[in-house]
Motif scaffolding. Sequence first.
Motif: not given
Length: 289
Positions: A237-242
Amino acid sequence: MELRRSPWCAMPAGALALLLTALAGCSGSGGGPASSARPSASSSRASRSVMPLGIPGDWHLVFEDEFDGTSLDTAKWSTGNPFAPGAIAPPVNDKELDCYDAAQVAVRDGMLHVTAEARQQTCGDRTLPYVSGMVNSRDKFSFTFGALEARVNVPAAAPGVVANWPAFWAVGADWPHGGENDVMEGLHGLVCAHFNSAAASTGSCSDTGLTGWHVFGAEWQDGRVDYYRDGILVATLTQGITSAPMWLMLDNAVQPAIGGPTSLPATLSFDYVRVWQRRSPSPTGSSAA
């Protein structure tokens, strides 16, 4: 408090089911068959030097609990809701049907056991039909980036169908801006992994049952999380990673509209929980009490 995967949980049931079905076709089975053998305390001690299963890198261990004692290590863990602590506490997500009772958490036989059962209990301003447990490492251990892993005995409602709403996850203090990394979560009878934040909610679910003993891991990097099941990479996953520090959460909730079928009593067991970081971490990589 609407923690615990609320962006997904807020979706209508039909839409969520379609999404999970679509994700299942992309994620693969997530590893080998379950092991029915119960691990011993000696096998846990012998395996402490191992690296994350299937996750390449030059790692050093920054947190571990092998659960080899006879009680929860309170230097590492607290029981209950980290946002509303107490021996009897309300759940972190208002949709849960269980109160957290510290008595539902036990360490024995080299494992941590979190048991959900049917018993009416009042917590906060509600009376709920079930009790279960949660442990968390808030104010005792947090980290930014690294590999986290647990060997977990996932409870089954039927062969291959995850019972209830068990989870192994990490969360930031300023949720949802701090993010939420669900390494293993039972949704609609499947094992899922996803990352929630204020920016995005994305994830992946298994297309076969993953009940019984399995190893669930994730490598959290700047802008990316790779998820592993039994040492096999199953999702990226690469979206929205904090990038804010997170602490660990382990719980066994009850909510059949979100998790799997209600099957009680049911015990979620952990052989170990470990966190590693790279020997040459990024400047933001850290672990702290």
